[in-house]
Scaffold this motif. Structure first.
Motif, PDB file in Angstrom:
ATOM      1  N   TRP A   1      15.976 -48.459   1.947  1.00 35.61           N
ATOM      2  CA  TRP A   1      15.800 -47.186   2.657  1.00 35.61           C
ATOM      3  C   TRP A   1      15.219 -47.452   4.048  1.00 35.61           C
ATOM      4  N   ASP A   2      14.107 -48.219   4.061  1.00 33.89           N
ATOM      5  CA  ASP A   2      13.416 -48.479   5.335  1.00 33.89           C
ATOM      6  C   ASP A   2      14.338 -49.196   6.318  1.00 33.89           C
ATOM      7  N   LYS A   3      15.078 -50.186   5.827  1.00 36.16           N
ATOM      8  CA  LYS A   3      15.935 -50.990   6.716  1.00 36.16           C
ATOM      9  C   LYS A   3      17.055 -50.122   7.308  1.00 36.16           C
ATOM     10  N   THR A   4      17.645 -49.285   6.465  1.00 37.65           N
ATOM     11  CA  THR A   4      18.744 -48.438   6.936  1.00 37.65           C
ATOM     12  C   THR A   4      18.261 -47.456   8.003  1.00 37.65           C
ATOM     13  N   LEU A   5      17.121 -46.817   7.703  1.00 34.41           N
ATOM     14  CA  LEU A   5      16.577 -45.862   8.682  1.00 34.41           C
ATOM     15  C   LEU A   5      16.152 -46.593   9.958  1.00 34.41           C
ATOM     16  N   SER A   6      15.682 -47.832   9.779  1.00 36.38           N
ATOM     17  CA  SER A   6      15.190 -48.587  10.922  1.00 36.38           C
ATOM     18  C   SER A   6      16.323 -48.977  11.884  1.00 36.38           C
TER      19      SER A   6
ATOM     20  N   GLU B   1      17.856 -46.451  -8.487  1.00 42.39           N
ATOM     21  CA  GLU B   1      17.831 -47.885  -8.132  1.00 42.39           C
ATOM     22  C   GLU B   1      17.590 -48.122  -6.636  1.00 42.39           C
ATOM     23  N   LEU B   2      17.943 -47.145  -5.798  1.00 50.57           N
ATOM     24  CA  LEU B   2      17.789 -47.330  -4.348  1.00 50.57           C
ATOM     25  C   LEU B   2      16.386 -47.872  -4.035  1.00 50.57           C
ATOM     26  N   LYS B   3      16.348 -49.033  -3.380  1.00 49.15           N
ATOM     27  CA  LYS B   3      15.050 -49.685  -3.120  1.00 49.15           C
ATOM     28  C   LYS B   3      14.416 -49.146  -1.841  1.00 49.15           C
ATOM     29  N   VAL B   4      13.094 -49.063  -1.864  1.00 44.85           N
ATOM     30  CA  VAL B   4      12.369 -48.572  -0.689  1.00 44.85           C
ATOM     31  C   VAL B   4      12.686 -49.459   0.518  1.00 44.85           C
ATOM     32  N   GLU B   5      12.804 -50.771   0.290  1.00 46.02           N
ATOM     33  CA  GLU B   5      13.062 -51.663   1.445  1.00 46.02           C
ATOM     34  C   GLU B   5      14.466 -51.411   2.038  1.00 46.02           C
TER      35      GLU B   5
ATOM     36  N   GLY C   1      24.855 -50.295  13.179  1.00 49.57           N
ATOM     37  CA  GLY C   1      24.543 -49.549  11.963  1.00 49.57           C
ATOM     38  C   GLY C   1      24.794 -50.368  10.708  1.00 49.57           C
ATOM     39  N   ILE C   2      24.108 -49.986   9.648  1.00 47.87           N
ATOM     40  CA  ILE C   2      24.313 -50.617   8.336  1.00 47.87           C
ATOM     41  C   ILE C   2      24.369 -49.513   7.276  1.00 47.87           C
ATOM     42  N   GLY C   3      24.939 -49.838   6.109  1.00 52.41           N
ATOM     43  CA  GLY C   3      25.042 -48.813   5.068  1.00 52.41           C
ATOM     44  C   GLY C   3      25.063 -49.394   3.668  1.00 52.41           C
ATOM     45  N   PRO C   4      23.918 -49.931   3.221  1.00 44.69           N
ATOM     46  CA  PRO C   4      23.886 -50.495   1.860  1.00 44.69           C
ATOM     47  C   PRO C   4      24.080 -49.424   0.787  1.00 44.69           C
TER      48      PRO C   4
ATOM     49  N   SER D   1      20.044 -41.109   7.441  1.00 45.52           N
ATOM     50  CA  SER D   1      19.922 -41.705   8.787  1.00 45.52           C
ATOM     51  C   SER D   1      20.947 -41.081   9.741  1.00 45.52           C
ATOM     52  N   LYS D   2      22.169 -40.858   9.247  1.00 46.99           N
ATOM     53  CA  LYS D   2      23.217 -40.338  10.134  1.00 46.99           C
ATOM     54  C   LYS D   2      23.004 -38.847  10.428  1.00 46.99           C
ATOM     55  N   ALA D   3      22.430 -38.100   9.460  1.00 48.32           N
ATOM     56  CA  ALA D   3      22.053 -36.706   9.737  1.00 48.32           C
ATOM     57  C   ALA D   3      20.954 -36.699  10.794  1.00 48.32           C
ATOM     58  N   GLY D   4      20.027 -37.649  10.672  1.00 47.90           N
ATOM     59  CA  GLY D   4      18.944 -37.775  11.655  1.00 47.90           C
ATOM     60  C   GLY D   4      19.485 -38.035  13.053  1.00 47.90           C
ATOM     61  N   VAL D   5      20.517 -38.865  13.141  1.00 47.52           N
ATOM     62  CA  VAL D   5      21.107 -39.184  14.459  1.00 47.52           C
ATOM     63  C   VAL D   5      21.635 -37.911  15.127  1.00 47.52           C
ATOM     64  N   ILE D   6      22.228 -37.022  14.327  1.00 46.27           N
ATOM     65  CA  ILE D   6      22.789 -35.784  14.912  1.00 46.27           C
ATOM     66  C   ILE D   6      21.674 -34.921  15.519  1.00 46.27           C
ATOM     67  N   LEU D   7      20.581 -34.728  14.791  1.00 46.87           N
ATOM     68  CA  LEU D   7      19.497 -33.877  15.298  1.00 46.87           C
ATOM     69  C   LEU D   7      18.686 -34.571  16.386  1.00 46.87           C
ATOM     70  N   LEU D   8      18.576 -35.903  16.297  1.00 54.22           N
ATOM     71  CA  LEU D   8      17.943 -36.653  17.394  1.00 54.22           C
ATOM     72  C   LEU D   8      18.757 -36.432  18.677  1.00 54.22           C
ATOM     73  N   SER D   9      20.074 -36.523  18.552  1.00 51.62           N
ATOM     74  CA  SER D   9      20.952 -36.367  19.720  1.00 51.62           C
ATOM     75  C   SER D   9      20.824 -34.964  20.315  1.00 51.62           C
ATOM     76  N   LYS D  10      20.783 -33.954  19.437  1.00 50.35           N
ATOM     77  CA  LYS D  10      20.683 -32.572  19.942  1.00 50.35           C
ATOM     78  C   LYS D  10      19.348 -32.370  20.673  1.00 50.35           C
ATOM     79  N   THR D  11      18.266 -32.908  20.101  1.00 47.81           N
ATOM     80  CA  THR D  11      16.950 -32.737  20.727  1.00 47.81           C
ATOM     81  C   THR D  11      16.910 -33.460  22.077  1.00 47.81           C
ATOM     82  N   MET D  12      17.460 -34.681  22.096  1.00 51.20           N
ATOM     83  CA  MET D  12      17.513 -35.415  23.362  1.00 51.20           C
ATOM     84  C   MET D  12      18.337 -34.651  24.389  1.00 51.20           C
ATOM     85  N   ALA D  13      19.441 -34.053  23.926  1.00 50.34           N
ATOM     86  CA  ALA D  13      20.297 -33.298  24.854  1.00 50.34           C
ATOM     87  C   ALA D  13      19.492 -32.175  25.516  1.00 50.34           C
ATOM     88  N   LEU D  14      18.674 -31.479  24.704  1.00 50.36           N
ATOM     89  CA  LEU D  14      17.857 -30.384  25.255  1.00 50.36           C
ATOM     90  C   LEU D  14      16.826 -30.901  26.250  1.00 50.36           C
ATOM     91  N   GLU D  15      16.151 -31.974  25.855  1.00 53.33           N
ATOM     92  CA  GLU D  15      15.035 -32.453  26.683  1.00 53.33           C
ATOM     93  C   GLU D  15      15.501 -33.189  27.937  1.00 53.33           C
TER      94      GLU D  15
END
Ligand code: NAD
Length: 252
Positions: free
Chosen positions: A108-113, A102-106, A93-96, A159-173
């Motif tokens: 944002w993209d890198k962190t989510l990536s 000022e938050l740059k799109v690049e 993980g990373i956390g710029p 990104s970290k909120a996304g990880v929680i819901l990704l994990s819950k969805t994976m748990a169901l599936e």
């Protein structure tokens, strides 16, 4: 020996928290493959953990690259003698830091990536192996920042909120394949990296004053939860998150 003979991949396994998770997994009897983008850090982690037996390996990976992940997972099935991947700990993980506007799109993209897309793709390829082999466990690194917002960290928080819901969805599936998926939400964990960055004492004291247990967390506090969630002791736990923050976010 709660992970006896289990095969575990740890992304970000050469980092401050990941390397302690690797140490604990080894102590609990697992065969461990640490994967990280930083070859130097991999080498020094392997060195540090030397003497724990021949059940520790390291490989370079970039979790922003689907090809790198696919290649690493394939190599893992050769490294582990029975070809099985029982445990995946997604810790890279990373956390710029940057505030709006000022938050740059690049950034944002890198962190989510790294944090979210990387967790998804690594899980996707490892899950194929777990399904073939009758089950497994995935433990994803989120953060208290995935539950509550902190200024200057919009991309990280999302990104970290996304990880929680990704994990819950994976748990169901994935429950029908006997695959459990949970996430871990640490608060402020004191790492070597932060120590060497020389955070001002008043900033650290201010943080500690918000933590009911009166101290910062340690990588070991987090690693022990990664052990628990990977072990059969948590056999009936899936689709949830465990907060490791000394009580910081349970108050108003
Ligand atoms: N330290 C804290 O206070 C804290 C709190 C909550 C959550 N976390 C999370 O814990 C995890 C580990 O944090 P840490 O403090 O040990 O940081 P760290 O920087 O020491 O470890 C992160 C590791 O991820 C690796 N990495 C980064 N990008 C990568 C990529 N593209 N491919 C592969 N590996 C990559 C780095 O090389 C590094 O070894 C992160 O996901 C972080 O968000 C940390």
């Amino acid at each position: 020996m709660r992970l006896s003979n289990k095969n575990a991949i740890i992304t970000g396994g050469a980092g401050s928290i990941g390397s302690v998770v690797a140490k604990r997994y080894l102590e609990e009897g697992a065969n461990v493959l640490i994967v990280d983008r930083d070859q130097k850090a991999i080498d020094s982690t392997l060195n540090e953990l030397d003497g724990q037996g021949d059940n520790l390996t390291g490989l370079k990976i970039d979790v922003t690259s689907e090809e790198s992940i696919r290649d690493t997972v394939q190599k893992a099935t050769k490294i582990f003698k029975n070809g099985k991947i029982d445990i995946l700990a997604n810790i890279a993980g990373i956390g710029p830091f940057a505030k709006f506007p000022e938050l740059k799109v690049e950034d944002w993209d890198k962190t989510l990536s790294v944090n979210l897309r990387g967790t998804f793709i690594t899980s996707k390829y490892v899950v194929e192996n777990m399904i073939e082999n009758g089950g497994g466990v995935i433990v994803n690194m989120s953060s208290t920042n995935g539950l509550l917002a902190e200024e200057g960290l919009a991309a990280y928080n999302a990104s970290k909120a996304g990880v929680i819901l990704l994990s819950k969805t994976m748990a169901l599936e994935l429950a029908k394949y006997k695959i459990r998926v949970n996430s871990v939400c640490p608060g402020f964990i004191r790492t070597k990296l932060q120590d060497s960055a020389g955070l001002p004492k008043d900033m650290i004291d201010n943080y500690i004053s918000k933590i009911p247990l009166g101290r910062l967390g340690t990588p070991l506090d987090v690693a022990n939860v990664f052990v628990y969630l990977a072990s059969d002791e948590s056999a009936f736990i899936t689709g949830t998150e465990i907060v490791v923050d000394g009580g910081q976010i349970c108050q108003e």
